[in-house]
Every structure is written in structure tokens, then in C-alpha cells.
Write an enzyme that holds these catalytic residues in place. Structure first.
Site, PDB file in Angstrom:
ATOM      1  N   GLY A  46       0.847  -1.190   0.000  1.00  0.00           N
ATOM      2  CA  GLY A  46       0.000   0.000   0.000  1.00  0.00           C
ATOM      3  C   GLY A  46       0.878   1.233   0.000  1.00  0.00           C
ATOM      4  CG  LEU A  89       6.335   1.215   1.796  1.00  0.00           C
ATOM      5  CD1 LEU A  89       5.786   1.461   0.397  1.00  0.00           C
ATOM      6  CD2 LEU A  89       7.400   0.136   1.757  1.00  0.00           C
ATOM      7  CG  HIS A 134      -0.105   6.390   5.878  1.00  0.00           C
ATOM      8  ND1 HIS A 134       0.967   6.981   6.502  1.00  0.00           N
ATOM      9  CD2 HIS A 134       0.276   5.112   5.613  1.00  0.00           C
ATOM     10  CE1 HIS A 134       1.956   6.099   6.611  1.00  0.00           C
ATOM     11  NE2 HIS A 134       1.561   4.953   6.084  1.00  0.00           N
TER      12      HIS A 134
HETATM   13  O1  K1U Z   1       1.617   2.381   3.836  1.00  0.00           O
HETATM   14  C1  K1U Z   1       2.695   1.797   3.889  1.00  0.00           C
HETATM   15  O2  K1U Z   1       3.636   2.244   4.524  1.00  0.00           O
HETATM   16  C2  K1U Z   1       2.842   0.496   3.168  1.00  0.00           C
HETATM   17  C3  K1U Z   1       2.874  -0.683   4.123  1.00  0.00           C
HETATM   18  C4  K1U Z   1       1.471  -1.218   4.293  1.00  0.00           C
HETATM   19  C5  K1U Z   1       1.257  -2.278   5.322  1.00  0.00           C
HETATM   20  C6  K1U Z   1       2.178  -3.253   5.643  1.00  0.00           C
HETATM   21  C7  K1U Z   1       1.907  -4.203   6.587  1.00  0.00           C
HETATM   22  C8  K1U Z   1       0.702  -4.209   7.224  1.00  0.00           C
HETATM   23  C9  K1U Z   1      -0.197  -3.234   6.908  1.00  0.00           C
HETATM   24  C10 K1U Z   1       0.071  -2.273   5.963  1.00  0.00           C
HETATM   25  C11 K1U Z   1       3.784  -1.720   3.507  1.00  0.00           C
HETATM   26  O3  K1U Z   1       3.517  -2.259   2.493  1.00  0.00           O
HETATM   27  S1  K1U Z   1       5.243  -2.032   4.322  1.00  0.00           S
HETATM   28  C12 K1U Z   1       5.845  -3.515   3.542  1.00  0.00           C
HETATM   29  C13 K1U Z   1       5.453  -4.644   4.365  1.00  0.00           C
HETATM   30  O4  K1U Z   1       5.695  -4.590   5.549  1.00  0.00           O
HETATM   31  C14 K1U Z   1       4.756  -5.818   3.833  1.00  0.00           C
HETATM   32  C15 K1U Z   1       4.872  -6.178   2.539  1.00  0.00           C
HETATM   33  C16 K1U Z   1       4.194  -7.301   2.084  1.00  0.00           C
HETATM   34  C17 K1U Z   1       3.417  -8.056   2.941  1.00  0.00           C
HETATM   35  C18 K1U Z   1       3.306  -7.676   4.266  1.00  0.00           C
HETATM   36  C19 K1U Z   1       3.995  -6.560   4.713  1.00  0.00           C
HETATM   37 ZN    ZN Z   2       2.680   3.253   6.223  1.00  0.00          ZN
END
Ligand code: K1U
Ligand code: ZN
Length: 185
Positions: A46, A89, A134
Site C-alpha cells: 500500500g 514504507l 495515513h
Molecule cells: O503504507 C505503507 O507504509 C505500506 C505498508 C502497508 C502495510 C504493511 C503491513 C501491514 C499493513 C500495511 C507496507 O507495504 S510495508 C511492507 C510490508 O511490511 C509488507 C509487505 C508485504 C506483505 C506484508 C507486509
Molecule cells: Zn505506512
């Protein structure tokens, strides 16, 4: 399409309230395409507009190979509670357990300005709530216990020098590292 810079913890835009989108224009659609490209490159599921320094109320999501944008999203139903690990991120390499609703229904506009509803459970429910937070200046670390939040912030203090001007540039080096790590798994 272009890769956008990602704002990291400490950048004021991450704490600002977003502005609802009055009409979805071609400029918004270009922003959405750039956000998808940035999210995929950074290996996220996301990405919300404030993370790329914008104040429009929109976020992109792709949890299960089903990409979509939510514009002016509202949670119309939230039920159950479940704890799970989150990352962000905008706070790279820091993770924490957050309790969220286990099922949500979100009403939003799509990239053509048409209303739709999306139901999320499991990781999609978590991601929807994380992205909508966010859009209201809230970050997952806000939910951590005082002790865990303090530990996360201490770790961040030691890392934030890697992000001059509180910007994370997806350099060729970082992209190679992110994508190389996946290939090595
Ligand atoms: O908004 C963001 O910072 C993106 C974030 C979203 C998110 C991750 C985990 C749980 C809820 C929401 C990320 O994508 S961080 C990347 C990450 O941790 C992840 C990637 C793939 C599967 C699970 C986590
Ligand atoms: Zn985030």
C-alpha cells in the site's frame, strides 16, 4: 511514469490531515500510476498520498495481485479485533504488532470517480486501515505501547541520518537491495 520520493518519519506531511478530492482528474490518475510504480518498487502492499508528499485523500493498495485505488475512503463497517505485525514504507526496517479490526468495509471512489465498496479481511483489512490512517496523519507506531514505541523511536534515531531532508529516494542501490533480497529467499 516516474518513481516518487517517499517521505519518512519526521516529515510534517505525514502528520497533516489530507484534503478530500473534489473531482478525479487526469492529474490524479497520473499521480496514482506513479504511486503504484513507487509502491511496487519499494515492495509495499500500500502507499498513501502523504507518503509521497501529497495532501490529496487517496491511497493505492495491492495485497493479492488485485490493485486498486481508494479516493476519499470511509470505513463504513469495522468488526472483530486481531493483532498483527505492520511495517511502513515511511519508517523502513521498523515493525510492530498493532491491533486492528479483523474485517472492514470501505466506501471510496475509484480512479474514474465512481463510488465502490471493498471488503477486507486478514492482510487486506489491515492494509486498508493502515492506509486510511495515513490519510488522517496517523502512523502505526502511534498504537505501540510506550515501551515499544520508545524502542522503535530509538532505533529510528540511529537510522534517520540515512534519509537527508527526511526523504527516502529509491536509488538504484536500494532497488537492487530490495529486489535482490527477494530473489535470495
Ligand atoms: O503504507 C505503507 O507504509 C505500506 C505498508 C502497508 C502495510 C504493511 C503491513 C501491514 C499493513 C500495511 C507496507 O507495504 S510495508 C511492507 C510490508 O511490511 C509488507 C509487505 C508485504 C506483505 C506484508 C507486509
Ligand atoms: Zn505506512
Amino acid at each position: 511514469m516516474s518513481l516518487l520520493d517517499i517521505h519518512v518519519l519526521g516529515s510534517p506531511v505525514l502528520r497533516a490531515e489530507t484534503r478530500p478530492v473534489a473531482e478525479v482528474t487526469d492529474e490524479h490518475r497520473r499521480l496514482i500510476d506513479d504511486m503504484f510504480e513507487t509502491m511496487y518498487t519499494a515492495k509495499g502492499i500500500g502507499l498513501a498520498a502523504p507518503q509521497v508528499g501529497r495532501e490529496e485523500r487517496l491511497a493505492v493498495i495491492d495485497v493479492d495481485d488485485d490493485p486498486f485505488v481508494i479516493i476519499n475512503p470511509e470505513i463504513v463497517l469495522a468488526e472483530g479485533k486481531i493483532k498483527g505485525e505492520e511495517g511502513c514504507l515511511s519508517i523502513p526496517d521498523i515493525y510492530g504488532d498493532v491491533e486492528r479490526a479483523s474485517r472492514v468495509i470501505v466506501r471510496a471512489l475509484d480512479r474514474h470517480g465512481r463510488p465502490f465498496e471493498v471488503e477486507g479481511t486478514e492482510l487486506l483489512a489491515r492494509c486498508l486501515q493502515h492506509e486510511i490512517d495515513h490519510l488522517h496523519g496517523k502512523l502505526f507506531i502511534d498504537y505501540l505501547s510506550m515501551l515499544k514505541r520508545r524502542a522503535a523511536l530509538l532505533k529510528w534515531e540511529s537510522m534517520k541520518g540515512d534519509f537527508p531532508s527526511l526523504i527516502r529516494k529509491l536509488s538504484a542501490e536500494e532497488i537492487a537491495k530490495l529486489h535482490g533480497e527477494e530473489e535470495a529467499l
